[in-house]
Design a protein around this motif. Structure first.
Motif, mmCIF file in Angstrom:
data_model
loop_
_atom_site.group_PDB
_atom_site.id
_atom_site.type_symbol
_atom_site.label_atom_id
_atom_site.label_comp_id
_atom_site.label_asym_id
_atom_site.label_seq_id
_atom_site.Cartn_x
_atom_site.Cartn_y
_atom_site.Cartn_z
ATOM 1 N N PRO A 172 -16.070 -86.839 -4.497
ATOM 2 C CA PRO A 172 -15.114 -87.807 -3.929
ATOM 3 C C PRO A 172 -15.787 -89.158 -3.693
ATOM 4 O O PRO A 172 -16.839 -89.238 -3.073
ATOM 5 N N GLU A 173 -15.167 -90.214 -4.210
ATOM 6 C CA GLU A 173 -15.749 -91.543 -4.089
ATOM 7 C C GLU A 173 -14.879 -92.489 -3.258
ATOM 8 O O GLU A 173 -15.372 -93.186 -2.382
ATOM 9 N N VAL A 174 -13.597 -92.511 -3.551
ATOM 10 C CA VAL A 174 -12.679 -93.450 -2.909
ATOM 11 C C VAL A 174 -11.406 -92.722 -2.502
ATOM 12 O O VAL A 174 -10.808 -92.013 -3.322
ATOM 13 N N LYS A 175 -10.992 -92.883 -1.257
ATOM 14 C CA LYS A 175 -9.757 -92.243 -0.789
ATOM 15 C C LYS A 175 -8.560 -92.967 -1.393
ATOM 16 O O LYS A 175 -8.480 -94.197 -1.380
ATOM 17 N N THR A 176 -7.641 -92.194 -1.933
ATOM 18 C CA THR A 176 -6.446 -92.781 -2.538
ATOM 19 C C THR A 176 -5.370 -92.990 -1.476
ATOM 20 O O THR A 176 -5.554 -92.676 -0.299
ATOM 21 N N SER A 177 -4.230 -93.472 -1.902
ATOM 22 C CA SER A 177 -3.077 -93.632 -1.010
ATOM 23 C C SER A 177 -2.166 -92.407 -1.083
ATOM 24 O O SER A 177 -1.028 -92.443 -0.626
ATOM 25 N N TRP A 178 -2.689 -91.321 -1.662
ATOM 26 C CA TRP A 178 -1.906 -90.085 -1.839
ATOM 27 C C TRP A 178 -2.406 -88.981 -0.917
ATOM 28 O O TRP A 178 -2.807 -87.917 -1.375
ATOM 29 N N GLY A 179 -2.416 -89.234 0.362
ATOM 30 C CA GLY A 179 -2.856 -88.210 1.304
ATOM 31 C C GLY A 179 -4.348 -87.967 1.238
ATOM 32 O O GLY A 179 -5.146 -88.902 1.249
ATOM 33 N N GLU A 180 -4.733 -86.688 1.149
ATOM 34 C CA GLU A 180 -6.155 -86.323 1.171
ATOM 35 C C GLU A 180 -6.770 -86.232 -0.228
ATOM 36 O O GLU A 180 -7.744 -85.513 -0.440
ATOM 37 N N ILE A 181 -6.186 -86.919 -1.168
ATOM 38 C CA ILE A 181 -6.714 -86.941 -2.533
ATOM 39 C C ILE A 181 -7.678 -88.121 -2.672
ATOM 40 O O ILE A 181 -7.398 -89.227 -2.214
ATOM 41 N N TYR A 182 -8.824 -87.858 -3.308
ATOM 42 C CA TYR A 182 -9.840 -88.881 -3.529
ATOM 43 C C TYR A 182 -10.003 -89.126 -5.023
ATOM 44 O O TYR A 182 -9.714 -88.251 -5.853
ATOM 45 N N MET A 183 -10.485 -90.313 -5.353
ATOM 46 C CA MET A 183 -10.886 -90.584 -6.726
ATOM 47 C C MET A 183 -12.336 -90.169 -6.909
ATOM 48 O O MET A 183 -13.215 -90.569 -6.135
ATOM 49 N N GLY A 184 -12.586 -89.313 -7.909
ATOM 50 C CA GLY A 184 -13.928 -89.121 -8.396
ATOM 51 C C GLY A 184 -14.144 -90.154 -9.481
ATOM 52 O O GLY A 184 -13.564 -91.245 -9.439
ATOM 53 N N LEU A 185 -14.951 -89.836 -10.466
ATOM 54 C CA LEU A 185 -15.160 -90.758 -11.589
ATOM 55 C C LEU A 185 -14.157 -90.404 -12.682
ATOM 56 O O LEU A 185 -14.416 -89.608 -13.571
ATOM 57 N N GLY A 186 -12.971 -90.966 -12.554
ATOM 58 C CA GLY A 186 -11.883 -90.676 -13.485
ATOM 59 C C GLY A 186 -10.951 -89.588 -12.989
ATOM 60 O O GLY A 186 -9.740 -89.676 -13.148
ATOM 61 N N TRP A 187 -11.495 -88.537 -12.389
ATOM 62 C CA TRP A 187 -10.705 -87.404 -11.895
ATOM 63 C C TRP A 187 -10.180 -87.685 -10.491
ATOM 64 O O TRP A 187 -10.830 -88.353 -9.689
#
Length: 381
Positions: free
Chosen positions: A304-319
């Motif tokens: 996990p790198e960056v928290k998205t605006s979709w709840g507890e979903i994070y951006m990895g590297l592409g995923w």
């Protein structure tokens, strides 16, 4: 002489009674093992058939209820393809059925291939994640946006530039010139904003450092090693063109309203593929096959790198990564007008599912939940 008890056992299984009790008892045990193995194998086979029948019936019912003309689904269990099937018709007028090799526009699933290509070049020391993008594309030298920020949608770049029809012959250079005009002025406080533009720039970086076109690089370094024989990118003729037409509520979307093919958008949404080819690639990805990436690189992509605006979903590297109960999940949906797709993986278990459809009203998450429920109830996952 064989003792009386052993003689009775041997006689019951049609084995001769001789002085060599040990020999015949060994034969008896071997025969018993074969019998047990037969019944276990038969039971496993019957259960697999039942699970597949239940999956097929459930998925076909969802397809019909939601007016999805064409759908293709694949399931990977413990790194092996265990279920793959097409549903509906790619051309209802001539009753041509969908199969595992029917081609769809995969939309944003394309971003996973762009991310994997970037990481291949990172392994070769041709790209550094924390390097500013102007190092690779001089026209961006006035921005401090990094490669990693593009991969994690944290560059601050919005999607103000839309795809245009390929007939208008917009070049990659003219597209990038347009991007330079919309770069964020405040590059210090970047926040998450999902953007195709990020990955279109990554595609240009891949081309710049590899001295190949984006499409050539992906074909040579990912599609061919993964034996994705029918997959590729639209090139204005009939090759690598979706077999399925875009629809909404069962009706074909008029051409004027369809999402145009734009070569500049290939890195973010351009891949044309099918369930079989994607399964070949995803199996290699799940088992960290070195023909694509090193094992450590695969793991790095899922951090996990960056928290998205979709709840507890994070951006990895592409995923897009998150946790559900005890499972780590890595996913990427795809959606453009008339097509919806989804790749969900459970990296620790090496399980995954792929959904491809030619309908804007596809309930992807309902389909994914239905598949997962059936597999878990039958102890497949």
């Amino acid at each position: 002489m064989a003792d009386a008890h052993s003689s009775l056992i041997l006689a019951k299984f049609n084995l001769p009674v001789t002085a060599s009790v040990e020999f015949h008892m060994e034969a008896f045990v071997n025969k018993l093992i074969l019998i047990v193995f037969f019944f276990i194998s038969s039971s496993v086979l019957a259960n697999t058939v039942n699970v597949h029948e239940e999956l097929t019936a459930t998925l076909e019912n969802i397809r019909i209820q939601n007016n999805i003309p064409s759908m293709s689904v694949a399931v990977i269990t413990s790194g092996e393809l265990t279920y793959i099937k097409g549903f509906g018709f790619i051309d209802a007028e001539v009753n041509k059925p969908t199969d595992s090799e029917s081609l769809f526009r995969t939309a944003s699933i394309s971003k996973l291939f762009t991310a994997q290509a970037i990481m291949q070049l990172v392994e070769k020391n041709k790209i550094k994640l924390n390097e500013k993008i102007g190092h690779y594309i001089p026209r961006f030298q006035d921005t401090n946006i990094t490669v990693k920020e593009l991969l994690t949608h944290s560059s601050g770049i919005s999607d103000s530039i839309k795809p245009i029809h390929f007939d208008k012959q917009r070049t990659i250079n003219s597209y990038l010139n347009s991007v330079t005009k919309v770069l964020p002025k405040n590059t210090e406080n970047k926040t998450f904003e999902y953007s195709d533009t990020n990955f279109n720039i990554l595609g240009a970086i891949i081309s710049a450092v590899s001295h190949l076109s984006y499409e050539e690089y992906i074909d040579k370094n990912i599609l061919k090693p993964a034996k994705m024989k029918k997959s590729g990118f639209f090139n204005s003729d009939n090759s690598h063109f979706s077999d399925t037409k875009p629809t909404f509520n069962g009706k074909i979307i008029p051409k004027v309203d369809q999402r145009p093919y734009d070569f500049a958008f290939n890195p973010s949404e351009g891949l044309i593929s099918n369930a079989q080819d994607l399964s070949n690639w995803l199996r290699l990805t799940l088992v960290s096959d070195p023909s694509l990436l090193k094992e450590l690189t695969y793991k790095d992509m899922l951090e996990p790198e960056v928290k998205t605006s979709w709840g507890e979903i994070y951006m990895g590297l592409g995923w897009q990564v998150y946790k559900s109960s005890k499972d780590k999940i890595a996913r990427h949906p795809g959606s453009i007008r008339g097509y919806k797709s989804l790749v969900i993986t459970y990296p620790d278990r090496k399980d995954a599912l792929i959904i491809l459809t030619n309908s804007s009203n596809t309930p992807r998450w309902e389909i994914a939940k239905s598949i997962t429920k059936i597999l878990k109830q039958n102890a497949e996952w």
